[in-house]
Scaffold this motif. Sequence first.
Motif, mmCIF file in Angstrom:
data_model
loop_
_atom_site.group_PDB
_atom_site.id
_atom_site.type_symbol
_atom_site.label_atom_id
_atom_site.label_comp_id
_atom_site.label_asym_id
_atom_site.label_seq_id
_atom_site.Cartn_x
_atom_site.Cartn_y
_atom_site.Cartn_z
ATOM 1 N N VAL A 31 0.704 -1.112 0.016
ATOM 2 C CA VAL A 31 0.046 -0.043 -0.013
ATOM 3 C C VAL A 31 0.872 1.088 0.149
ATOM 4 C CG1 VAL A 31 -1.840 1.193 1.258
ATOM 5 C CG2 VAL A 31 -1.888 -1.273 1.309
ATOM 6 N N MET A 32 0.515 2.202 -0.963
ATOM 7 C CA MET A 32 1.307 3.542 -0.949
ATOM 8 C C MET A 32 0.400 4.516 -1.302
ATOM 9 S SD MET A 32 4.638 3.411 -0.686
ATOM 10 C CE MET A 32 5.460 2.027 0.032
ATOM 11 N N PRO A 33 0.518 5.828 -0.941
ATOM 12 C CA PRO A 33 0.008 7.030 -1.316
ATOM 13 C C PRO A 33 0.422 7.364 -2.760
ATOM 14 C CG PRO A 33 1.946 7.691 0.125
ATOM 15 C CD PRO A 33 1.795 6.133 -0.012
ATOM 16 N N VAL A 34 -0.421 7.398 -3.497
ATOM 17 C CA VAL A 34 -0.365 8.197 -4.923
ATOM 18 C C VAL A 34 -1.064 9.283 -5.340
ATOM 19 C CG1 VAL A 34 0.138 5.725 -5.746
ATOM 20 C CG2 VAL A 34 -2.112 6.534 -5.718
ATOM 21 N N LEU A 35 -0.777 10.055 -6.372
ATOM 22 C CA LEU A 35 -1.356 11.129 -6.821
ATOM 23 C C LEU A 35 -2.579 10.689 -7.808
ATOM 24 C CD1 LEU A 35 1.446 13.664 -7.701
ATOM 25 C CD2 LEU A 35 -0.082 13.546 -5.784
ATOM 26 N N ALA A 36 -3.686 11.046 -7.784
ATOM 27 C CA ALA A 36 -4.653 10.283 -8.781
ATOM 28 C C ALA A 36 -5.435 11.177 -9.378
ATOM 29 C CB ALA A 36 -5.491 9.215 -7.710
ATOM 30 N N VAL A 37 -5.866 10.970 -10.525
ATOM 31 C CA VAL A 37 -7.203 11.848 -11.327
ATOM 32 C C VAL A 37 -8.171 10.844 -11.684
ATOM 33 C CG1 VAL A 37 -5.228 13.770 -11.792
ATOM 34 C CG2 VAL A 37 -5.540 11.861 -13.462
ATOM 35 N N TRP A 38 -9.310 11.573 -11.848
ATOM 36 C CA TRP A 38 -10.605 10.609 -12.554
ATOM 37 C C TRP A 38 -10.663 11.334 -13.970
ATOM 38 C CZ3 TRP A 38 -13.259 6.528 -11.226
ATOM 39 C CH2 TRP A 38 -14.264 6.607 -12.085
ATOM 40 N N VAL A 93 -9.908 5.857 -12.599
ATOM 41 C CA VAL A 93 -8.921 6.267 -11.683
ATOM 42 C C VAL A 93 -7.520 6.292 -12.371
ATOM 43 C CG1 VAL A 93 -7.912 6.582 -9.453
ATOM 44 C CG2 VAL A 93 -10.037 5.543 -9.604
ATOM 45 N N HIS A 94 -6.869 7.386 -12.718
ATOM 46 C CA HIS A 94 -5.438 7.270 -13.049
ATOM 47 C C HIS A 94 -4.254 7.486 -12.088
ATOM 48 C CE1 HIS A 94 -8.221 7.795 -16.435
ATOM 49 N NE2 HIS A 94 -7.102 7.158 -17.328
ATOM 50 N N VAL A 95 -3.244 6.740 -12.133
ATOM 51 C CA VAL A 95 -2.071 7.027 -11.026
ATOM 52 C C VAL A 95 -0.972 7.039 -11.845
ATOM 53 C CG1 VAL A 95 -3.664 5.906 -9.233
ATOM 54 C CG2 VAL A 95 -1.971 4.408 -10.572
ATOM 55 N N SER A 96 -0.045 7.559 -11.169
ATOM 56 C CA SER A 96 1.351 7.501 -11.781
ATOM 57 C C SER A 96 2.303 6.724 -10.793
ATOM 58 C CB SER A 96 1.868 8.925 -12.059
ATOM 59 O OG SER A 96 2.029 9.571 -10.704
ATOM 60 N N THR A 97 3.538 6.275 -11.476
ATOM 61 C CA THR A 97 4.509 5.634 -10.631
ATOM 62 C C THR A 97 5.849 5.443 -11.410
ATOM 63 O OG1 THR A 97 4.981 3.737 -9.172
ATOM 64 C CG2 THR A 97 3.844 3.322 -11.149
ATOM 65 N N ARG A 98 6.701 5.378 -10.917
ATOM 66 C CA ARG A 98 8.106 4.928 -11.768
ATOM 67 C C ARG A 98 7.895 3.596 -12.259
ATOM 68 N NH1 ARG A 98 12.612 7.552 -9.650
ATOM 69 N NH2 ARG A 98 13.526 6.851 -11.866
ATOM 70 N N PRO A 99 8.374 3.402 -13.398
ATOM 71 C CA PRO A 99 8.219 1.998 -14.001
ATOM 72 C C PRO A 99 8.801 0.717 -12.998
ATOM 73 C CG PRO A 99 9.553 3.245 -15.306
ATOM 74 C CD PRO A 99 9.089 4.190 -14.168
ATOM 75 N N GLY A 100 9.977 1.243 -12.585
ATOM 76 C CA GLY A 100 10.637 -0.017 -11.649
ATOM 77 C C GLY A 100 10.175 -0.262 -10.122
ATOM 78 N N SER A 101 8.968 0.669 -9.743
ATOM 79 C CA SER A 101 8.823 0.684 -8.400
ATOM 80 C C SER A 101 7.869 -0.562 -8.108
ATOM 81 C CB SER A 101 7.555 1.989 -8.194
ATOM 82 O OG SER A 101 6.521 1.633 -8.840
ATOM 83 N N ILE A 102 7.952 -0.814 -7.041
ATOM 84 C CA ILE A 102 7.060 -2.177 -6.571
ATOM 85 C C ILE A 102 5.769 -2.008 -7.006
ATOM 86 C CG2 ILE A 102 6.224 -3.419 -4.563
ATOM 87 C CD1 ILE A 102 8.844 -2.728 -3.023
ATOM 88 N N LYS A 103 4.958 -0.868 -6.770
ATOM 89 C CA LYS A 103 3.569 -0.850 -7.230
ATOM 90 C C LYS A 103 3.644 -1.049 -8.685
ATOM 91 C CE LYS A 103 3.434 4.141 -6.504
ATOM 92 N NZ LYS A 103 4.594 4.241 -5.873
ATOM 93 N N GLY A 104 4.059 -0.386 -9.334
ATOM 94 C CA GLY A 104 4.432 -0.715 -10.855
ATOM 95 C C GLY A 104 4.416 -1.963 -11.252
ATOM 96 N N GLN A 105 5.470 -2.886 -10.811
ATOM 97 C CA GLN A 105 5.777 -4.074 -11.082
ATOM 98 C C GLN A 105 4.500 -4.759 -10.687
ATOM 99 O OE1 GLN A 105 9.519 -5.475 -9.445
ATOM 100 N NE2 GLN A 105 10.576 -3.356 -9.777
ATOM 101 N N ASN A 106 3.998 -4.511 -9.484
ATOM 102 C CA ASN A 106 2.780 -5.506 -9.027
ATOM 103 C C ASN A 106 1.753 -5.242 -10.213
ATOM 104 O OD1 ASN A 106 4.394 -6.005 -6.726
ATOM 105 N ND2 ASN A 106 3.184 -4.829 -5.559
ATOM 106 N N LEU A 107 1.542 -4.055 -10.420
ATOM 107 C CA LEU A 107 0.246 -3.927 -11.372
ATOM 108 C C LEU A 107 0.463 -4.590 -12.787
ATOM 109 C CD1 LEU A 107 -0.538 0.143 -10.596
ATOM 110 C CD2 LEU A 107 -2.032 -2.132 -9.827
ATOM 111 N N VAL A 108 1.629 -4.491 -13.308
ATOM 112 C CA VAL A 108 1.972 -5.068 -14.519
ATOM 113 C C VAL A 108 1.642 -6.668 -14.367
ATOM 114 C CG1 VAL A 108 3.899 -5.719 -16.169
ATOM 115 C CG2 VAL A 108 3.681 -3.483 -15.449
ATOM 116 N N ARG A 109 2.139 -7.128 -13.163
ATOM 117 C CA ARG A 109 2.006 -8.673 -13.023
ATOM 118 C C ARG A 109 0.764 -9.034 -12.734
ATOM 119 N NH1 ARG A 109 1.747 -9.710 -8.977
ATOM 120 N NH2 ARG A 109 2.810 -9.312 -7.412
ATOM 121 N N ASP A 110 -0.147 -8.333 -11.720
ATOM 122 C CA ASP A 110 -1.387 -8.514 -11.357
ATOM 123 C C ASP A 110 -2.157 -7.286 -11.211
ATOM 124 O OD1 ASP A 110 -4.082 -9.242 -10.124
ATOM 125 O OD2 ASP A 110 -3.024 -10.183 -8.329
#
Length: 171
Positions: free
Chosen positions: A56-63, A68-85
Amino acid sequence: MPETEPTAELLFSAADATPMSTDEATIKPWAQARDELAAAPKAWLSTSRADGRPHVMPVLAVWSDGAVHVSTRPGSIKGQNLVRDPRCVVTVGTEVIDLVVEGKARRLGGRELDPVIAAFDAKYGWRMAVRDGRLYDETLPGAPEYVFFAISPTTAFGYGPDGLTATRWRF
């Protein structure tokens, strides 16, 4: 793509609601919940690690455009998690409603990034530079790369500030 209205219903029935309200007049319209989500200064994104542990991480988000759209760095844990699942949860708390939005994420690319970049700029004053189809924040040292994900809601839950009202939306 026009946004479709989800089905709104009470989260609890009379049999399991105590002390929750079962008055259908307390059902919140999705438009109100969506507007609160859109205005929230930040959100919390929950993903699953490869071994099943939550992340769980705080993110900037827009609708925008029904997601819901969120941003992250491509190598971040959340980014890797979203690509995998792609299954994830976005939560926000406001003075009006606490929201839990379950959904599926999809990494954005190409021209579909344009309205999302504009939405992040409008809400946060965050301008991204696009080079070779990739996004960079040139205001930061090293101009780090970012990626955007669109999270399409599947189910959402809204809890009133009174602690006694709850709505479920099924998309």
